[in-house]
Structure formats: C-alpha cells, structure tokens
Design a protein around this motif. Structure first.
Motif, PDB file in Angstrom:
ATOM      1  N   PRO A 144      -1.836 -30.536   0.512  1.00 53.01           N
ATOM      2  CA  PRO A 144      -2.941 -29.560   0.521  1.00 53.01           C
ATOM      3  C   PRO A 144      -2.437 -28.120   0.589  1.00 53.01           C
ATOM      4  O   PRO A 144      -1.630 -27.772   1.456  1.00 53.01           O
ATOM      5  CB  PRO A 144      -3.722 -29.916   1.794  1.00 53.01           C
ATOM      6  N   ILE A 145      -2.907 -27.293  -0.322  1.00 52.21           N
ATOM      7  CA  ILE A 145      -2.608 -25.859  -0.316  1.00 52.21           C
ATOM      8  C   ILE A 145      -3.948 -25.143  -0.465  1.00 52.21           C
ATOM      9  O   ILE A 145      -4.587 -25.212  -1.512  1.00 52.21           O
ATOM     10  CB  ILE A 145      -1.643 -25.476  -1.453  1.00 52.21           C
ATOM     11  N   SER A 146      -4.373 -24.474   0.588  1.00 46.15           N
ATOM     12  CA  SER A 146      -5.713 -23.887   0.618  1.00 46.15           C
ATOM     13  C   SER A 146      -5.704 -22.371   0.722  1.00 46.15           C
ATOM     14  O   SER A 146      -6.763 -21.759   0.794  1.00 46.15           O
ATOM     15  CB  SER A 146      -6.501 -24.462   1.803  1.00 46.15           C
ATOM     16  N   CYS A 147      -4.535 -21.750   0.757  1.00 47.20           N
ATOM     17  CA  CYS A 147      -4.470 -20.295   0.905  1.00 47.20           C
ATOM     18  C   CYS A 147      -3.266 -19.769   0.135  1.00 47.20           C
ATOM     19  O   CYS A 147      -2.439 -20.533  -0.362  1.00 47.20           O
ATOM     20  CB  CYS A 147      -4.385 -19.900   2.378  1.00 47.20           C
ATOM     21  N   TRP A 148      -3.184 -18.458   0.038  1.00 48.23           N
ATOM     22  CA  TRP A 148      -2.090 -17.846  -0.699  1.00 48.23           C
ATOM     23  C   TRP A 148      -1.374 -16.815   0.149  1.00 48.23           C
ATOM     24  O   TRP A 148      -1.828 -16.437   1.231  1.00 48.23           O
ATOM     25  CB  TRP A 148      -2.584 -17.216  -2.002  1.00 48.23           C
ATOM     26  N   THR A 149      -0.225 -16.378  -0.345  1.00 44.95           N
ATOM     27  CA  THR A 149       0.571 -15.352   0.321  1.00 44.95           C
ATOM     28  C   THR A 149       0.457 -14.053  -0.472  1.00 44.95           C
ATOM     29  O   THR A 149       0.494 -14.067  -1.699  1.00 44.95           O
ATOM     30  CB  THR A 149       2.048 -15.786   0.424  1.00 44.95           C
ATOM     31  N   CYS A 150       0.321 -12.963   0.251  1.00 42.94           N
ATOM     32  CA  CYS A 150       0.219 -11.650  -0.391  1.00 42.94           C
ATOM     33  C   CYS A 150       1.381 -10.779   0.074  1.00 42.94           C
ATOM     34  O   CYS A 150       1.656 -10.672   1.280  1.00 42.94           O
ATOM     35  CB  CYS A 150      -1.107 -10.988  -0.041  1.00 42.94           C
ATOM     36  N   LEU A 151       2.074 -10.196  -0.869  1.00 43.60           N
ATOM     37  CA  LEU A 151       3.181  -9.286  -0.583  1.00 43.60           C
ATOM     38  C   LEU A 151       2.742  -7.880  -0.982  1.00 43.60           C
ATOM     39  O   LEU A 151       2.414  -7.639  -2.151  1.00 43.60           O
ATOM     40  CB  LEU A 151       4.437  -9.712  -1.350  1.00 43.60           C
ATOM     41  N   VAL A 152       2.704  -6.975  -0.003  1.00 42.94           N
ATOM     42  CA  VAL A 152       2.262  -5.603  -0.250  1.00 42.94           C
ATOM     43  C   VAL A 152       3.457  -4.666  -0.072  1.00 42.94           C
ATOM     44  O   VAL A 152       4.033  -4.588   1.014  1.00 42.94           O
ATOM     45  CB  VAL A 152       1.127  -5.201   0.710  1.00 42.94           C
ATOM     46  N   ASP A 153       3.828  -3.989  -1.149  1.00 46.72           N
ATOM     47  CA  ASP A 153       4.926  -3.012  -1.111  1.00 46.72           C
ATOM     48  C   ASP A 153       4.335  -1.615  -0.940  1.00 46.72           C
ATOM     49  O   ASP A 153       3.554  -1.153  -1.782  1.00 46.72           O
ATOM     50  CB  ASP A 153       5.743  -3.105  -2.402  1.00 46.72           C
ATOM     51  N   LEU A 154       4.697  -0.959   0.172  1.00 49.05           N
ATOM     52  CA  LEU A 154       4.128   0.360   0.485  1.00 49.05           C
ATOM     53  C   LEU A 154       5.050   1.510   0.103  1.00 49.05           C
ATOM     54  O   LEU A 154       4.787   2.654   0.488  1.00 49.05           O
ATOM     55  CB  LEU A 154       3.806   0.440   1.988  1.00 49.05           C
ATOM     56  N   GLU A 155       6.108   1.222  -0.634  1.00 47.28           N
ATOM     57  CA  GLU A 155       6.994   2.299  -1.089  1.00 47.28           C
ATOM     58  C   GLU A 155       6.178   3.314  -1.907  1.00 47.28           C
ATOM     59  O   GLU A 155       5.517   2.952  -2.885  1.00 47.28           O
ATOM     60  CB  GLU A 155       8.114   1.717  -1.958  1.00 47.28           C
ATOM     61  N   GLY A 156       6.171   4.568  -1.480  1.00 49.48           N
ATOM     62  CA  GLY A 156       5.414   5.608  -2.162  1.00 49.48           C
ATOM     63  C   GLY A 156       4.092   5.938  -1.499  1.00 49.48           C
ATOM     64  O   GLY A 156       3.396   6.870  -1.924  1.00 49.48           O
ATOM     65  N   LEU A 157       3.714   5.201  -0.441  1.00 50.48           N
ATOM     66  CA  LEU A 157       2.457   5.487   0.255  1.00 50.48           C
ATOM     67  C   LEU A 157       2.537   6.854   0.939  1.00 50.48           C
ATOM     68  O   LEU A 157       3.512   7.163   1.628  1.00 50.48           O
ATOM     69  CB  LEU A 157       2.170   4.404   1.297  1.00 50.48           C
ATOM     70  N   ASN A 158       1.532   7.671   0.734  1.00 52.91           N
ATOM     71  CA  ASN A 158       1.517   8.992   1.366  1.00 52.91           C
ATOM     72  C   ASN A 158       0.080   9.396   1.672  1.00 52.91           C
ATOM     73  O   ASN A 158      -0.848   8.586   1.550  1.00 52.91           O
ATOM     74  CB  ASN A 158       2.208  10.029   0.477  1.00 52.91           C
ATOM     75  N   MET A 159      -0.112  10.638   2.049  1.00 56.60           N
ATOM     76  CA  MET A 159      -1.424  11.095   2.499  1.00 56.60           C
ATOM     77  C   MET A 159      -2.490  11.042   1.402  1.00 56.60           C
ATOM     78  O   MET A 159      -3.675  10.967   1.697  1.00 56.60           O
ATOM     79  CB  MET A 159      -1.323  12.525   3.055  1.00 56.60           C
ATOM     80  N   ARG A 160      -2.081  11.078   0.128  1.00 51.14           N
ATOM     81  CA  ARG A 160      -3.098  11.037  -0.925  1.00 51.14           C
ATOM     82  C   ARG A 160      -3.804   9.680  -0.957  1.00 51.14           C
ATOM     83  O   ARG A 160      -4.924   9.568  -1.473  1.00 51.14           O
ATOM     84  CB  ARG A 160      -2.472  11.350  -2.280  1.00 51.14           C
ATOM     85  N   HIS A 161      -3.149   8.649  -0.386  1.00 48.78           N
ATOM     86  CA  HIS A 161      -3.797   7.348  -0.318  1.00 48.78           C
ATOM     87  C   HIS A 161      -4.884   7.312   0.751  1.00 48.78           C
ATOM     88  O   HIS A 161      -5.653   6.348   0.821  1.00 48.78           O
ATOM     89  CB  HIS A 161      -2.768   6.249  -0.046  1.00 48.78           C
ATOM     90  N   LEU A 162      -4.922   8.339   1.599  1.00 50.87           N
ATOM     91  CA  LEU A 162      -5.948   8.402   2.643  1.00 50.87           C
ATOM     92  C   LEU A 162      -7.165   9.204   2.197  1.00 50.87           C
ATOM     93  O   LEU A 162      -7.975   9.610   3.022  1.00 50.87           O
ATOM     94  CB  LEU A 162      -5.354   9.006   3.924  1.00 50.87           C
ATOM     95  N   VAL A 192       3.365   7.095   7.448  1.00 46.10           N
ATOM     96  CA  VAL A 192       1.926   7.292   7.360  1.00 46.10           C
ATOM     97  C   VAL A 192       1.155   5.977   7.512  1.00 46.10           C
ATOM     98  O   VAL A 192      -0.055   5.982   7.715  1.00 46.10           O
ATOM     99  CB  VAL A 192       1.567   7.954   6.007  1.00 46.10           C
ATOM    100  N   PHE A 193       1.858   4.856   7.461  1.00 46.52           N
ATOM    101  CA  PHE A 193       1.190   3.559   7.524  1.00 46.52           C
ATOM    102  C   PHE A 193       0.371   3.361   8.800  1.00 46.52           C
ATOM    103  O   PHE A 193      -0.752   2.835   8.734  1.00 46.52           O
ATOM    104  CB  PHE A 193       2.194   2.417   7.362  1.00 46.52           C
ATOM    105  N   PRO A 194       0.868   3.719   9.994  1.00 46.06           N
ATOM    106  CA  PRO A 194       0.044   3.527  11.197  1.00 46.06           C
ATOM    107  C   PRO A 194      -1.325   4.188  11.115  1.00 46.06           C
ATOM    108  O   PRO A 194      -2.296   3.687  11.685  1.00 46.06           O
ATOM    109  CB  PRO A 194       0.903   4.146  12.313  1.00 46.06           C
ATOM    110  N   VAL A 195      -1.418   5.322  10.408  1.00 46.69           N
ATOM    111  CA  VAL A 195      -2.712   5.986  10.264  1.00 46.69           C
ATOM    112  C   VAL A 195      -3.659   5.102   9.452  1.00 46.69           C
ATOM    113  O   VAL A 195      -4.822   4.885   9.823  1.00 46.69           O
ATOM    114  CB  VAL A 195      -2.544   7.363   9.588  1.00 46.69           C
ATOM    115  N   LEU A 196      -3.157   4.562   8.312  1.00 48.22           N
ATOM    116  CA  LEU A 196      -3.980   3.684   7.485  1.00 48.22           C
ATOM    117  C   LEU A 196      -4.342   2.408   8.238  1.00 48.22           C
ATOM    118  O   LEU A 196      -5.479   1.928   8.164  1.00 48.22           O
ATOM    119  CB  LEU A 196      -3.232   3.349   6.189  1.00 48.22           C
ATOM    120  N   TRP A 197      -3.394   1.872   8.976  1.00 47.57           N
ATOM    121  CA  TRP A 197      -3.629   0.644   9.728  1.00 47.57           C
ATOM    122  C   TRP A 197      -4.711   0.844  10.787  1.00 47.57           C
ATOM    123  O   TRP A 197      -5.566  -0.022  11.013  1.00 47.57           O
ATOM    124  CB  TRP A 197      -2.330   0.177  10.360  1.00 47.57           C
ATOM    125  N   THR A 198      -4.703   2.004  11.432  1.00 47.54           N
ATOM    126  CA  THR A 198      -5.728   2.310  12.434  1.00 47.54           C
ATOM    127  C   THR A 198      -7.118   2.313  11.814  1.00 47.54           C
ATOM    128  O   THR A 198      -8.104   1.901  12.440  1.00 47.54           O
ATOM    129  CB  THR A 198      -5.442   3.668  13.092  1.00 47.54           C
TER     130      THR A 198
END
Length: 759
Positions: free
Chosen positions: A432-450, A484-490
């Motif tokens: 049984p496989i009922s879910c998937w894995t997601c890989l998120v690469d945040l290289e390049g994340l900055n304030m414009r994403h907020l 900047v990730f902690p800001v987005l995570w909050t």
C-alpha cells in the motif's frame, strides 16, 4: 448509583467493555467494542472442513487461556439432518485486576452461545450474549460462516459486536482500558486458531469432509435435549455461580425492562447488519492488508462502517477506500469527525467537478514555462516524488498573470495526479502506498516571495488542500532554507495541520548532503542535478514572468469568477414573492426527472408542477428591486399570475421544505408528456397559532436572511426510465445532509427523508 451510560448507534466514538464471547467468532477472545464490524475474512478451505476445525475448539481451547469451560445446555437436529442447533453455556476467566473481580463478586463470567448450522445452505450463524451482569451490561455478538460467493471451495467469516453499558460500579473507564488492550490482540489471533485446527486435521489425514445430501442423513435424528431450569455445573471447575447484582430500588425495574428491550433490538439489528449487503459491498481482510495496509481491528471496523454509511446515504460517487481511510487517519479514527470533513469534501468535489479535473484542466502556457514544479520518480519507500523549486518561482508574476483560481486549479490537478500515482505505485511495488513525498528547494528565496497577494494565494491553496487531501503528504523535505525562511514559516505554519507539520524535515545550506540527509530518503541515482546529483530533472527552471503577460485586476477577477463558477451546477436567488422556476419539456411519458440541489442560504419550499401548455417566455426578476448587486444569482418566473392551480397547471409532488445547509436529491417519473416546472420558493415562517403573531425564533430566523433572499445551487437531468438506476418506487426528495454548509453534516449520520430515499 454510578452515572448511567448508554452507548447508542449515534454515539459511536466510545469503546466498550471487557466482556465478550471467546467461543463465537474467529476472534474468539472476550473483548467487545461498542459497535464493531469485521471485514470479510476468507479461509481457502471448503465450508465443511472449516466446520470440522471449528468444532475442535469445544469444550475448551488451549489456544484461548481465558476460555476455561463450556457445557451443552440444549441440542437438536431437524428431521432431515440438514439443520443442527446447539446452545452452550461458557465460562470465561477474564484477565482483569483481582480487586475488580472481588468488587464485582465473581471469579468467572458466563456467556450463552447459540449456534445454528445449516448443512444444506452451508452456513453457520452464531449468536452470543452475556448472562453475568446482564442487568448492568448488554453484550451481543453475531457471527456468520458462509460459502465464498465466487469460489464454493472457500469459506467466508464475518463478525459484528455491540455493547450497552448501564453501569459498572463506577469502574467504567478502567474496564474500557482493559477492553482496548485485550480486544485488539484477540481479533488478530482469531484466524490463526482456525488455521491451527485445519493444520491439525491435515496432520491426521483429514483433508476432505463430504457435503450434506438428503440421502446421507436419512437416519432418525437424535432426540432434542430439554433445557434444564437451572444451568448444570461446568465440569471439573470450582466455579463461582453467576451473580445478579441488585440495583437500587428506584432503578431496578426500569433498567431490567430496558435491558430486555435493548437486548432484543441489538440482536435483531446486528443480525440484519451482518447478513445485509452484497459481496461487492464488503471488504475482504486480505484486500485491506494488500491495498490499505496493516490496520488494527478497530480501525478496520471504522473503515467498514463509514464506507457502509456512505453507500447507504450518499447519492454521488463513492470515494475509493484509500481516500476514506485518509480522512479517518486525519481525525485519529474518530468516525464522527472524519465523516464531517469527508462530507464537506465530497460536496466540494461535486460542485467543482474535481473528479474530472485531470481530463478537463489544461495548464496555461505561462504555467508550463514558469511554474517550477513537477513529478520526479519515487523515494526509497516507493512514494511518488514531487519536486518544487520554490526559490526559483516568480510567485508575484504568476499571480499577476493568472490569478489565484488558476494557480489553485493547477495545484489541485497536481494533487489529483498524486492520488493516481499512488494507486499505480501500489500495484507496481505490491504494497500500500497512499501518500507522496515532496521536495522543496528554497535556493533563491528572498523577500520578494513575501509579496502579500502571493502569500495570500499560498495560504488559500494550503487551506483547500488541507481540507480535501488529508494524509496525502508522507514527507516534506525542505532544502537550502535561507535566513528569510523563518518569516515565511511563521506566516504559513498556523494553517498546516499538526500531524502534517510533523512530517517536515528542514535542512539549511548544504546540510542535506551529509548523513541523515537526502540520501536517506531518495536513491542517489535519482537526486536531481541541481542538488548535486546525476539525474536530469525536467522541472522548469522558472525565471521572471514577463510583465507583458500581466493582466489587469478586472481581467483577473473575471477569470477567477469564471473558474470558480465553472460547474455543472447553476445558482439561483429566491426572494419573498419571487420564486425561481425551471422549465423541463417532456416528450415521452415515463421519463425520469432527477434533481440535486444545495440550499446555500435561507429556507426554501421545492415544488414540481405540470402543464399541458407552454408558459410564456420567462421573465427575470429585477434584482435591483431587492437590493442585489452580486452577479452570482439567477431568478426566473414561468408561472403566469393569471394561471389557476388545478386548471392551467397541476402539482405533481407534495411540497418539500428544505432548510439552509441541506443537500437534496430526488427523482420523479413523469406520467404525461408536456411541460414540467421545478420551483424553489421562499419559505415563510409560520406564525404562532394562538396569537397569530410571529414567534421570537421566527423573527430571528427572518433577520438572518438579508432582504428576504435565499440561494440554491442546482443540477437537473432527464433520463429514460430504462436508464435510471434509482428506485422506481421512491418519487419524493431525500435530504442527504451532504452540503458543506450543513449543520447536519457536523452532527450525525442521520439522513432525513420526506419519504423513502431514492437510491
């Protein structure tokens, strides 16, 4: 007197007591749950051989230590030998604290078991109930052995159990804990016991038992043994007699009477439940293990009962078992809570045609070029792997070029594709496989994403996905998280379910390359090249969306409205004195008009009329007269005010009052050709008959409906009678309570109907 507890059909979230019959079903251990239903368990042996193995468990069974003795109280056989009935009194040494046994005043617990073996029909029906404490606790178990519907050389087994606690000396919670511990282990061991005796028969050279035939049982049957007035003592045991603990005088008579009535009702109810349904309606234990995973007996029971409830009450497409299980897991197998969110999700899927999204949705070119996400092989556990290069995505540009709704549709299509890939991988990997894995690469994340509109769109997407795709994310790998990730995570973490947050693994910088990093979850051969691997990844690299592709706010708003209202359902506004009416022309008599509508606001009365002549061209109510500025509602009147009911047109269905939040489905078989008018009319609250003045509750309810406005979303279809799969005897509407606005959805499984429910 301890507080009285009554566990009823509607209160299915409580677990039950430590008694039960160890000699009844496969489970064979004496712990019941308040409302348990087993899956279908299959023995790949003929019925007669399984019965020979079953009989070896009496009078005692060393594999069940607490089953200490049994005595036959009554036995009889039919004249032709086809039916054999036996009644036993069984003694159980329940594994409970000695102090609890002393307080209860017993050493052993007694059960009465009644078996009916029908050799001709090849069935064994078993009923068991407790004799000890029967004025305080009602325990009933029903089991059935029968021939497999698709292979007459296999045997099926089903089991259901219920319990009603009146009181138990104030130790109810202690007993429940004992029940949970012992019952979970007993069910899993049940099948092994029958298999053990089948192996024992094989070792003795017994591999075949002939089927019953009339000629093979022509000898006179044994005389039935009369049931003695006092139960005989069980052999070789110093057994404490069964004790009836007296209740207080003011409660004894009523409790005893209730116990008898409830016991009869429970027995009939459980027997009907276990015999009801066709084989394709039921779940096989081997199927559950192969396609759904290892579930505890109580989890299996929750799945089976919720699935059965959907089959009985839901008019639309029944979700797959894996999807039902996800909602149960999301609410820790609390059936009421899981049913609530599942019903809301089913309404949402129906209204927005999500089931057809993969076939109908085509991603705009800007998404294909600039949306930096895509599927990429699978992880070490066989889960589909989705890669999102969020740091390289121009979220502001995508929102400005597409709007929220297009982005949401795209994300929903990704989730639908994920469900499909899970099914494929379940077949490929054999587990049984009922879910998937997601890989998120945040290289390049900055304030414009907020950028605020972008964050708003992200939060809305998270909210919709959390509500409708629970337990689909197996693991989230967040790589190269910048400062900047902690800001987005909050900002986003409060909108993410706690169980989902536990699946997040966050790596800063290049930490993912070391021990405990990416290679622990993804094979080295498929690590994408942009993360230092050797596998070419087809996920777009993204970049800035050209401003020439930006659209004006008005264009985006119109596009969002179009997407959100792109549904097979139409919406209508209903006002006091201005009903909404729909014309359906019927050429062939005996056609079937079907309807499905949700009452989104206010209360309405639903009517169906027939006329031999066509109404005048529809007139639309001037919405401005009612202060309505929203473009989302439609209002059409067809019945001319000069028409007389009974002469110009006639009523063909009884009026149906529908409350706000209800979802109504129904059908009508037309008797004559002509013109049928479906009408939704504003429901006027009745005045108090004594004073002819409105009641306070009525006034408050009226105030809730601004400008005397109601709103419905509806879908109708005309079918030939030969193509209609519903009940041809049920002509009136039924309330399913499946509206996402429905208060009934949050409260129970009650499905109210004005008559019979169309199925």
């Amino acid at each position: 007197m301890p507080e009285k507890r009554r566990l009823t059909r509607e209160n299915k979230s409580r677990f039950l007591l430590f008694f039960g019959s160890p000699v009844v079903g496969v489970a064979a251990i004496p712990i019941m749950v308040q409302k348990y239903q087993s899956p279908v368990r299959v023995y790949k042996h003929p019925f007669e051989l399984v019965m020979a193995a079953y009989e070896r468990r009496f009078p005692t069974c060393h594999l069940i230590p607490i089953f200490v003795a049994s005595d036959v109280m009554k036995e009889e056989t039919s004249e032709d030998g086809s039916t054999h009935r036996v009644e036993r009194r069984c003694a159980l040494d329940v594994d409970a604290p000695r102090l609890l046994k002393r307080i209860a005043g017993v050493d052993y617990i007694y059960f009465i078991q009644k078996n009916t073996l029908n050799r001709k029909e090849r069935t064994l029906h078993i009923e068991s109930h407790n004799e000890t404490f029967s004025n305080r606790v009602i325990i009933h178990e029903t089991c059935c052995y029968s021939v497999h519907p698709e292979n007459e050389d296999w045997t099926c087994f089903e089991q259901s159990a219920s319990l009603d606690i009146k009181s138990f000396f104030g130790f109810e919670s202690t007993v429940e804990k004992i029940a949970m511990k012992q019952y979970a282990s007993s069910i899993n061991k049940g099948k092994e016991i029958i298999e053990y005796y089948l192996k024992e028969l094989e070792d003795e050279g017994i591999t075949h038992v002939p089927r019953w035939t009339p000629s093979s049982h022509s000898l006179p049957p044994p005389r039935p043994t009369s049931l003695s007035t006092s139960p005989p003592d069980l052999p070789k045991l110093a057994v404490t007699p069964a004790v009836s603990i007296p209740l207080p005088a003011n409660a004894k008579d009523s409790t005893s009477q209730d116990a008898k009535q409830d016991s009869s009702a429970l027995q009939a109810d459980n027997l009907n439940e276990i015999l009801a349904g066709t084989p394709e309606d039921k779940l096989d234990a081997d199927y559950i293990k192969r396609y759904l995973g290892d579930l505890t007996p109580l989890q299996e029971s929750c799945l089976i009962r919720l699935r059965k409830w959907l089959q009985e009450t839901h008019k639309g497409k029944i979700p797959k078992d894996e999807h039902i299980l996800r909602f149960l897991r999301a609410r820790d197998f609390n059936m009421d809570k899981a049913r609530e969110i599942l019903c809301q999700s089913l309404t949402w899927r129906k209204q927005h045609q999500v089931d057809y999204l993969l076939e109908t949705w085509s991603s705009p070119q800007v998404l294909q070029d600039y949306y930096t996400g895509g599927w990429h092989h699978h992880d070490r556990d066989g889960r589909p792997l989705y890669i999102l290069r969020l740091g390289q995505m121009d979220t502001k540009g995508l929102v400005r070029a597409l709007g929220e709704e297009s982005l949401l549709r795209h994300v929903l299509s990704i989730n639908e594709e994920g469900l499909r890939r899970c099914e494929e991988n379940t077949k490929v990997f054999g587990r049984p496989i009922s879910c998937w894995t997601c890989l998120v690469d945040l290289e390049g994340l900055n304030m414009r994403h907020l950028w605020r509109p972008g964050v708003k769109a992200l939060l809305r997407i998270i909210e919709v996905v959390e509500a409708n795709y629970p337990e689909t994310l197996g693991r989230l790998l967040i790589l190269r998280a910048p400062r900047v990730f902690p800001v987005l995570w909050t900002l986003v973490s409060p909108f993410i379910d706690e169980n989902t947050r536990k699946k997040f693994l966050i790596y800063a910088g290049n930490d993912y390359q070391g021990p405990g990093g990416l290679v622990d979850y993804i094979d080295k051969e498929i690590i994408p090249d942009f993360l230092g691997g050797e596998c070419m990844c087809e996920v777009p690299e993204g970049g800035l969306v050209p401003k020439s592709m930006y659209r004006t706010a008005e264009e985006l708003e119109n596009e969002d409205v179009r997407l959100w209202t792109e549904t097979i359902y139409q919406s209508a506004s209903i006002f006091k004195g201005a009903p909404h009416e729909l014309l359906i022309e019927i050429i062939d008599a005996s056609s079937v008009i079907t309807w499905d509508f949700d009452v989104c606001k206010g209360d309405v009365v639903f009517n169906i009329y027939h006329s031999k002549r066509a109404p005048q061209p529809p007139r639309k109510d001037p919405l401005g007269a009612h202060g309505i500025t929203s473009p989302g509602g439609n209002n059409v009147q067809l019945i001319d005010k000069s028409w007389t009911l009974g002469q110009d047109y006639s009523m063909v269905e009884s009026p149906l009052t529908c409350k706000e939040g209800e979802s109504v489905q129904g059908s009508h078989i037309t008797r004559w050709p002509g013109f049928y008018i479906l009408q939704w009319k504003f429901h006027n609250m009745p005045a108090c008959s004594a004073t002819n003045l409105p009641r306070v509750d009525d006034v408050l309810a009226t105030l809730q409906v601004s400008s005397h406005k109601c709103k419905v979303m509806y879908y109708t279809e005309v079918l030939g009678s030969e193509d209609f799969r519903g009940s041809m005897t049920s002509l009136e509407s039924s309330h399913s309570g499946f509206s996402q606005l429905s208060a009934a959805t949050t409260s129970s499984s009650q499905s109210q109907s004005s008559s019979m429910i169309s199925r």
